[in-house]
Design a protein around this motif. Sequence first.
Motif, PDB file in Angstrom:
ATOM      1  N   TYR A 155       0.861  -1.187   0.000  1.00  0.00           N
ATOM      2  CA  TYR A 155       0.000   0.000   0.000  1.00  0.00           C
ATOM      3  C   TYR A 155       0.895   1.233   0.000  1.00  0.00           C
ATOM      4  O   TYR A 155       1.815   1.343   0.811  1.00  0.00           O
ATOM      5  CB  TYR A 155      -0.894   0.043   1.240  1.00  0.00           C
ATOM      6  N   ILE A 183       0.604   5.122   0.664  1.00  0.00           N
ATOM      7  CA  ILE A 183      -0.281   6.137   1.225  1.00  0.00           C
ATOM      8  C   ILE A 183       0.481   7.461   1.280  1.00  0.00           C
ATOM      9  O   ILE A 183       1.568   7.531   1.860  1.00  0.00           O
ATOM     10  CB  ILE A 183      -0.757   5.746   2.635  1.00  0.00           C
ATOM     11  N   GLU A 228      -2.798  11.512   4.184  1.00  0.00           N
ATOM     12  CA  GLU A 228      -3.987  10.795   3.752  1.00  0.00           C
ATOM     13  C   GLU A 228      -4.167   9.500   4.542  1.00  0.00           C
ATOM     14  O   GLU A 228      -3.260   9.037   5.232  1.00  0.00           O
ATOM     15  CB  GLU A 228      -3.917  10.504   2.253  1.00  0.00           C
ATOM     16  N   HIS A 246      -6.059   5.375   4.631  1.00  0.00           N
ATOM     17  CA  HIS A 246      -6.538   4.257   3.822  1.00  0.00           C
ATOM     18  C   HIS A 246      -7.141   3.208   4.754  1.00  0.00           C
ATOM     19  O   HIS A 246      -6.610   2.945   5.838  1.00  0.00           O
ATOM     20  CB  HIS A 246      -5.413   3.627   3.009  1.00  0.00           C
ATOM     21  N   LYS A 259       3.488  13.478  -1.205  1.00  0.00           N
ATOM     22  CA  LYS A 259       2.548  13.745  -2.295  1.00  0.00           C
ATOM     23  C   LYS A 259       3.342  14.034  -3.566  1.00  0.00           C
ATOM     24  O   LYS A 259       4.359  14.725  -3.536  1.00  0.00           O
ATOM     25  CB  LYS A 259       1.646  14.933  -1.954  1.00  0.00           C
ATOM     26  N   ALA A 278      -2.483   9.294  -8.228  1.00  0.00           N
ATOM     27  CA  ALA A 278      -3.222   8.347  -7.390  1.00  0.00           C
ATOM     28  C   ALA A 278      -2.516   6.999  -7.442  1.00  0.00           C
ATOM     29  O   ALA A 278      -2.057   6.561  -8.509  1.00  0.00           O
ATOM     30  CB  ALA A 278      -4.658   8.203  -7.879  1.00  0.00           C
ATOM     31  N   TYR A 279      -2.423   6.338  -6.294  1.00  0.00           N
ATOM     32  CA  TYR A 279      -1.893   4.977  -6.247  1.00  0.00           C
ATOM     33  C   TYR A 279      -3.032   3.991  -6.488  1.00  0.00           C
ATOM     34  O   TYR A 279      -4.212   4.340  -6.412  1.00  0.00           O
ATOM     35  CB  TYR A 279      -1.192   4.726  -4.913  1.00  0.00           C
ATOM     36  N   HIS A 332      -4.635   1.637  -5.033  1.00  0.00           N
ATOM     37  CA  HIS A 332      -5.749   1.409  -4.119  1.00  0.00           C
ATOM     38  C   HIS A 332      -6.734   2.580  -4.093  1.00  0.00           C
ATOM     39  O   HIS A 332      -7.829   2.466  -3.549  1.00  0.00           O
ATOM     40  CB  HIS A 332      -5.245   1.099  -2.708  1.00  0.00           C
ATOM     41  N   GLU A 333      -6.347   3.726  -4.687  1.00  0.00           N
ATOM     42  CA  GLU A 333      -7.226   4.886  -4.747  1.00  0.00           C
ATOM     43  C   GLU A 333      -8.094   4.898  -6.004  1.00  0.00           C
ATOM     44  O   GLU A 333      -9.053   5.662  -6.099  1.00  0.00           O
ATOM     45  CB  GLU A 333      -6.404   6.179  -4.718  1.00  0.00           C
ATOM     46  N   THR A 360     -10.785   3.614  -8.749  1.00  0.00           N
ATOM     47  CA  THR A 360     -12.028   2.853  -8.679  1.00  0.00           C
ATOM     48  C   THR A 360     -12.559   2.580 -10.083  1.00  0.00           C
ATOM     49  O   THR A 360     -12.249   3.304 -11.034  1.00  0.00           O
ATOM     50  CB  THR A 360     -13.105   3.614  -7.885  1.00  0.00           C
ATOM     51  N   LYS A 402     -11.231  11.610 -10.852  1.00  0.00           N
ATOM     52  CA  LYS A 402     -11.462  12.356  -9.604  1.00  0.00           C
ATOM     53  C   LYS A 402     -10.359  13.376  -9.341  1.00  0.00           C
ATOM     54  O   LYS A 402      -9.907  13.561  -8.198  1.00  0.00           O
ATOM     55  CB  LYS A 402     -11.590  11.387  -8.426  1.00  0.00           C
ATOM     56  N   LYS A 420      -7.248  13.316 -10.180  1.00  0.00           N
ATOM     57  CA  LYS A 420      -5.894  12.790 -10.002  1.00  0.00           C
ATOM     58  C   LYS A 420      -5.434  12.052 -11.249  1.00  0.00           C
ATOM     59  O   LYS A 420      -6.248  11.471 -11.978  1.00  0.00           O
ATOM     60  CB  LYS A 420      -5.829  11.851  -8.792  1.00  0.00           C
TER      61      LYS A 420
END
Length: 431
Positions: free
Chosen positions: A36, A38, A42, A44, A113, A324-325, A327-328, A330, A394, A396
Amino acid sequence: MKTYSRLFKSALATLLIIFLFYALVFEIRNNLPTEYNIQIGESHTINTTFPFFLSFDETIADIVEIKTINNEASNFLSNEIQLKSLEKGTKELRYNIFGLIPYKTVRVNVVPKTYLYPGGQSIGVRLNTEGVLIVGIAEIQDNMGVRHNLAEGNGIRIGDSLMAINGEAVENKYHVIELLQNSNGEEVKLTIKRDDKYFDTTIKPVKSVDDEKYKLGFWVRDKTAGVGTLTFFHEESKKFGALGHAITDIETGKILSVKDGEIIKSKVVSIQEGKKGRPGEIRGLFYELDKPLGKLYINSIHGIYGELINNISNNEYLKPLEIAYQHEITEGPAYILTTLDDNKVEKYSIEIVKINNQSKANTKSMIIRVTDPKLLEKTGGIVQGMSGSPIIQKGKLVGAVTHVLINDPTSGYGIFIQWMVDESGIFDKYQ
């Protein structure tokens, strides 16, 4: 007594097999990541399901704050753990069955970031290979009418690279010709590169009856050029990434080894629409050849990378976007930036259909489908030359277009932007 002992061991073994099977099904269904990332500031949330429990070393508190979320609406068999990032660093979480049997280790990386300017510009790519690539093998007929197959007889294959002759590094195909003629037919030592390994072989050149020149019995190529799309550039380091996949030789399919190269401005002159079973193509015209946009240093399976030497702008974004990584990201709406026949970077809507959680870099991180009527009308979907078009969701930067599905040009693959950032060398990986 022995009977009860055997029954107990048998029951225990059966239970273990059942739960190991359950664990396998759980991982297949949930596709547990092994890492992960993060970003600082932020959070998660990780969902765990019985019989899995997460354990961790107390030093993890140096980089993240861990909080168990009590959700009355959730199933009593599931559990949610929130990770709130604090400081840059790397620690480990461990999945244990019943909290006792180690099952899987997951790395948690707290990273700064990262902001990149998205691309979308059509670019021309010129690449000079390291050594020369062997793209064909042929027989040589000498003055006596005898045919020689020197390459095959000495273990040389199509796709190998000729790196040196008699210890002298080969610069290009003309240099090869010069070195062979200077040999006067004497035996020469060739240094060959195959994949990432080197070996030497000796060959006695043959004078061809066709043109009275000494030859080795293979054809070589030392450069290539094509059109693609810029994915991103990083303002502070001036580094860029493009294509999202490697530049390969059209005949051998081998990834070309870079000696040097550059990206230059390209103007879209025509578009061949993609059809089922036939990929479309963007045709471009290079211009301002004396003012390259950047130097090309890396040609990898995950894209091409280098440094900008002239300014480049994006009419859609005057400020960089946060990345965005995986896991972010969708499933659902997103859009790409690309350049078509109006030679202007524009937004086109797509849908991220499927996300493939990955523990190591791969160009097929997600499946995407074009939904924009304007793009479908102009190109039929994804076409060659759009590779590298940045994917934004979104607000990113999440990835880049890499491939089209041959039997469905409206759909294709994308690569996670984190893999391209890692490959670019903008930042050190977090160990």
